[in-house]
Every structure is written in C-alpha cells, then in structure tokens.
Design an enzyme around this catalytic site. Structure first.
Site, PDB file in Angstrom:
ATOM      1  N   THR A   1      -7.318   2.191   4.646  1.00  0.00           N
ATOM      2  CA  THR A   1      -6.906   1.043   4.080  1.00  0.00           C
ATOM      3  C   THR A   1      -7.362   0.067   4.012  1.00  0.00           C
ATOM      4  OG1 THR A   1      -5.235   1.907   5.741  1.00  0.00           O
ATOM      5  CG2 THR A   1      -4.526  -0.219   5.081  1.00  0.00           C
TER       6      THR A   1
ATOM      7  N   ARG B   1       0.914   5.551   0.371  1.00  0.00           N
ATOM      8  CA  ARG B   1       0.158   6.903   0.921  1.00  0.00           C
ATOM      9  C   ARG B   1       0.780   8.065   0.152  1.00  0.00           C
ATOM     10  NH1 ARG B   1      -4.092   6.750   4.930  1.00  0.00           N
ATOM     11  NH2 ARG B   1      -3.016   5.106   6.048  1.00  0.00           N
TER      12      ARG B   1
ATOM     13  N   LYS C   1       0.848  -1.016  -0.215  1.00  0.00           N
ATOM     14  CA  LYS C   1       0.089  -0.367   0.207  1.00  0.00           C
ATOM     15  C   LYS C   1       0.598   1.293   0.026  1.00  0.00           C
ATOM     16  CE  LYS C   1      -1.277   1.858   4.527  1.00  0.00           C
ATOM     17  NZ  LYS C   1      -2.223   1.657   5.119  1.00  0.00           N
TER      18      LYS C   1
HETATM   19  C1  R5P Z   1      -1.005   2.115   8.700  1.00  0.00           C
HETATM   20  O1  R5P Z   1      -0.142   1.387   9.041  1.00  0.00           O
HETATM   21  C2  R5P Z   1      -1.660   1.152  10.285  1.00  0.00           C
HETATM   22  O2  R5P Z   1      -1.694   0.029  10.736  1.00  0.00           O
HETATM   23  C3  R5P Z   1      -3.236   0.759   9.524  1.00  0.00           C
HETATM   24  O3  R5P Z   1      -3.489   0.106   8.189  1.00  0.00           O
HETATM   25  C4  R5P Z   1      -4.541   2.235   9.654  1.00  0.00           C
HETATM   26  O4  R5P Z   1      -3.693   3.213  10.727  1.00  0.00           O
HETATM   27  C5  R5P Z   1      -5.326   2.652   9.097  1.00  0.00           C
HETATM   28  O5  R5P Z   1      -5.763   3.802   8.597  1.00  0.00           O
HETATM   29  P1  R5P Z   1      -6.707   3.906   8.198  1.00  0.00           P
HETATM   30  O6  R5P Z   1      -7.367   3.147   8.356  1.00  0.00           O
HETATM   31  O7  R5P Z   1      -6.849   5.738   7.829  1.00  0.00           O
HETATM   32  O8  R5P Z   1      -6.881   3.914   6.240  1.00  0.00           O
END
Ligand code: R5P
Length: 314
Positions: free
Chosen positions: A229, A196, A194
């Site tokens: 995510t 960002r 993923k």
């Molecule tokens: C990121 O490194 C964490 O493991 C989570 O994937 C993240 O904090 C989830 O955030 P969101 O729901 O805003 O995508």
C-alpha cells in the site's frame, strides 16, 4: 485501587514491557514459559499475584498464533492464581484486519479474539489504534483504545518544517483517521483511492482526491504489512507531482521483505512506533521509531487509580 500493580511481559515484546515498567518505576513480574516436546505451552507466574491488579503486555507479532495462545494461558493462570483484575495490553491487536464478513463463509476473527480474551478471564483490554472502529464494539468488557497520533505528531512538529507538507491517506479507510493528524498539524489532506483484488497484497491506486503538486507528501497509515500500500501510494503521489515522500505509520508489522522494499523505494523517511518489536535486520536507515511505552504507562497508571484515560488523547 489500593491493590498491588503487576506488569507481565509475554514473549512477544519484552522490551516494550520493560520500558513500560521503567516509566511506572516498577519491575516486571517474573514468569516462566515452557514449551513441551508436544509443542504445548505452560506459563507459570513466579510470584504471588493474589488480589493484584495485573497487566499482561502482549502485542500480536510472529509467531502470531503462539503469542495468542501464550496470552490466553497467562490470563487463565492469573485467574487461577487469584489476581483481582487482569488487563490484556495489546498495543497491536491480533487479527484486527479480520473485522468484517466481506466474503462468504469466513470468520470475523477479530471478534473471535475479543471473545477468547474474555473467556480466558481478561477483565479489561488496553490497545492502540485498532484497524477499524467496529473492533472496539466487539468487546463486552471495557476496552480502552489509545492513539499514537499525539506521539507521532509531536515528533513531526519538533523535527520537521511542515510548511510545504500535505497529509496523504494511503486509502479511503484511513481518510477519517487522518483528520486526527490534520487537526494536530494544521495541514491539508489528500486521499489515494486504493483497490485490492481478493487476497492480492499488491494494492492498486486508481484516483487521487486532493492536490499534492510541488509538496512533500506525508503518507499516513495505521499499519504497514507487506509495504504494498505504501509503495503504491508513493508511486502514485510522485506521478501526481509530489516533490518528495515521507511516511508515518502506527504499527510496523513489516512482514516478509517489506523493510527492504521500503528501503529501496523513493521514500525519504518512515516514522513508526514500537507497538511491535522490529528486528535489527528491519531497522533500515530511514526508519525512526518513537516509543509508546510512556503513553501505555500513563494509561496503566490511570486505569489502576480509576482515573480517566481520555485526557491522554489530548
Ligand atoms: C489497510 O486497510 C491498512 O490501512 C493498510 O494500508 C494495510 O494494512 C497495509 O498493508 P500492506 O502493507 O500489506 O499493503
């Protein structure tokens, strides 16, 4: 320790504190929180805690800053009330994602939180599934980190036929942690790569490592905040041939419209813990909440009696 054990539930998650007390066979120690007209807080401990072994339960949840200040003031009040030992119990640790200096001129806020707790007078910290391992090293006082994986895996093995499941790490950061689940559930793993852009809450999946074709993808993450995510990982594994999607996560932050977005997404179930309170409007049908109260009670009992907590990781 032969001293009295006292449990204080801050304003953040009184239900979890009460449930921990129920497991320990004790009552919450009464406190009073006053907000003055100038928005300053006062916390008063309403019974004697002299020479007591005190545990203050206060996970980070909205209003986050108020919760942190209330916890620091409570710890300071306990110190001045001559408590023998003060343990800050933070099932979800504040600012845990701010664990590195990954852009210029920013704070490593998780480290600051650790320093503030120590400065206020905490002798120990008890927490669960920190966002990254380095956060544990931010403390100079003992910090015990519990894991929710045993609880979540117990639920899965007793409520699911896992013969066609594959575990999916929703990002590369989760790929190490997912080993805990893979070992317990004896399942193969896949990893979503993923990306960002800056502060963008919309993560973009670019690559899938592993095979999900024809299988039930069980997406694992430490927390769900905006839900971006999880929803992107769901889209990506379905595009790569997964039969259906379930998800499991430790900390249900569920900020903003996350719960509604997940309700509308092609995710059949989401299993979380109660490290944070979940307001009724966010308790969507597909949500299953497993309690960590019993595990925290066991850890508190072990800490109080000077016993090892590592057997709680099974
Ligand atoms: C990121 O490194 C964490 O493991 C989570 O994937 C993240 O904090 C989830 O955030 P969101 O729901 O805003 O995508």
């Amino acid at each position: 320790m032969s001293r009295d054990i006292k449990i204080i539930g801050g304003s953040a998650h009184p239900q979890l504190a009460r449930n921990i007390c129920r497991h320990l066979g004790t009552e919450l120690c009464p406190t009073r929180v006053v907000r003055f007209s100038n928005e300053n807080l006062m916390v008063q401990i309403e019974e004697n805690v002299r020479e007591a072994d005190v545990f203050v339960v206060q996970p980070s949840c909205p209003p986050v800053s108020d919760g942190i200040v209330e916890l620091l003031i409570t710890i300071d009040a306990l110190r001045h009330a001559s408590a023998a030992r003060i343990t800050a119990v933070l099932p979800y640790f504040p600012y845990a994602r701010s664990d590195k200096k990954d852009r210029p001129r920013i704070s490593i806020s998780a480290r600051l939180m650790a320093d503030l707790l120590e400065t206020a007078g905490a002798d120990r910290v008890l927490t669960m599934d920190l966002h990254s391992p380095q956060v544990q090293g931010f403390f100079r006082i003992p910090a015990d980190q519990l894991q929710a994986a045993p609880i979540l895996c117990d639920y899965l093995t007793s409520h699911r036929d896992l013969s066609n499941h594959v575990l999916v790490a929703s990002d590369v950061g989760e790929s190490k942690e997912i080993g805990n689940y893979a070992n317990r559930l004896n399942l193969p793993i896949s990893i979503v790569d993923k990306r960002r852009e800056g502060d963008d809450e919309n993560a973009h999946a670019t690559t899938l490592i592993g095979d999900v074709e024809g299988r039930v993808a069980l997406i694992v993450d430490d927390e769900i905040a905006s839900g971006g995510t999880l929803i992107e990982a769901t889209r990506f594994v379905l595009e790569n041939g997964a039969q259906s999607v379930e998800a499991v996560c430790v900390h249900p932050v569920l900020s903003g419209k996350a719960a509604a977005r997940i309700a509308a997404a092609p995710i059949s179930s989401l299993i979380v813990t109660d490290t944070l309170p979940i307001p009724s409007e966010k308790r969507i049908d597909k949500l299953q909440v497993e309690s960590v109260a019993g595990l925290f009670a066991q850890a508190i009992h072990a800490i109080h009696h000077g016993e090892s907590v590592s057997n709680l990781f099974r």
